[in-house]
Design a protein around this motif. Sequence first.
Motif, PDB file in Angstrom:
ATOM      1  N   VAL A   1     -23.922   3.544  13.923  1.00 16.57           N
ATOM      2  CA  VAL A   1     -23.614   4.371  12.762  1.00 16.57           C
ATOM      3  C   VAL A   1     -24.401   3.773  11.598  1.00 16.57           C
ATOM      4  O   VAL A   1     -24.203   2.620  11.234  1.00 16.57           O
ATOM      5  CB  VAL A   1     -22.107   4.382  12.446  1.00 16.57           C
TER       6      VAL A   1
ATOM      7  N   VAL B   1     -17.031   7.345   9.438  1.00 19.85           N
ATOM      8  CA  VAL B   1     -17.586   6.216  10.189  1.00 19.85           C
ATOM      9  C   VAL B   1     -16.683   5.889  11.376  1.00 19.85           C
ATOM     10  O   VAL B   1     -17.154   5.713  12.501  1.00 19.85           O
ATOM     11  CB  VAL B   1     -17.786   4.986   9.281  1.00 19.85           C
TER      12      VAL B   1
ATOM     13  N   ALA C   1     -17.070   8.551  13.979  1.00 21.73           N
ATOM     14  CA  ALA C   1     -18.354   8.416  14.703  1.00 21.73           C
ATOM     15  C   ALA C   1     -18.300   7.250  15.677  1.00 21.73           C
ATOM     16  O   ALA C   1     -18.818   7.350  16.797  1.00 21.73           O
ATOM     17  CB  ALA C   1     -19.495   8.219  13.716  1.00 21.73           C
TER      18      ALA C   1
ATOM     19  N   ALA D   1     -20.334   5.694  19.276  1.00 21.95           N
ATOM     20  CA  ALA D   1     -21.108   4.605  18.711  1.00 21.95           C
ATOM     21  C   ALA D   1     -20.565   3.291  19.266  1.00 21.95           C
ATOM     22  O   ALA D   1     -19.534   3.246  19.910  1.00 21.95           O
ATOM     23  CB  ALA D   1     -20.992   4.617  17.181  1.00 21.95           C
TER      24      ALA D   1
END
Length: 174
Positions: A103, A164, A167, A172
Amino acid sequence: MSAVVALVGNPREGSRTRTAAVAAAEALGRRIGHDEPPEIVDLAALGPHLLTSRPSSSVEVALELVAGASVLVVASPTYKATYTGLLKAFLDRLPGGALAGTVALPLLVMGDPRHALAVEIHLRPVLVELGALVPTPGLALLEAEIADLDPPLARWAGKVAPQVVAALRQGART
């Protein structure tokens, strides 16, 4: 693999860009539950080694640290309405897809708010090209804000932390 890494693309050591990048990485780290200090890759120290054809162990270590990050704050001052050539030279050494699963959060420090779009127009695309997930708008910080970073970074971290985390959950590195 490091959880949070700040990549600083300013050619000057001890720059305001470094201050902003580290503070942003720390603020975001706290918001996503990562209390360890971020790893820092400061390209000011690596500049002379980036443009040689000979391998440099310090550059290789930096490339591995950046490629292994879960969350990568990529910061540069704004030069000629874009990021620095030093940052470009470093990113060009990463192979295609090197940031897959990372990320990335672009950050530009600028003297004039008219350059605010540079973070989206110039820095975001290169990170996406390298495979990074860039789930939030980039952060455009004015040089004047660096004297008191806590308010703008608290607003920014509060706004981007949910994206974040989402993700990171969706593929991620964790």
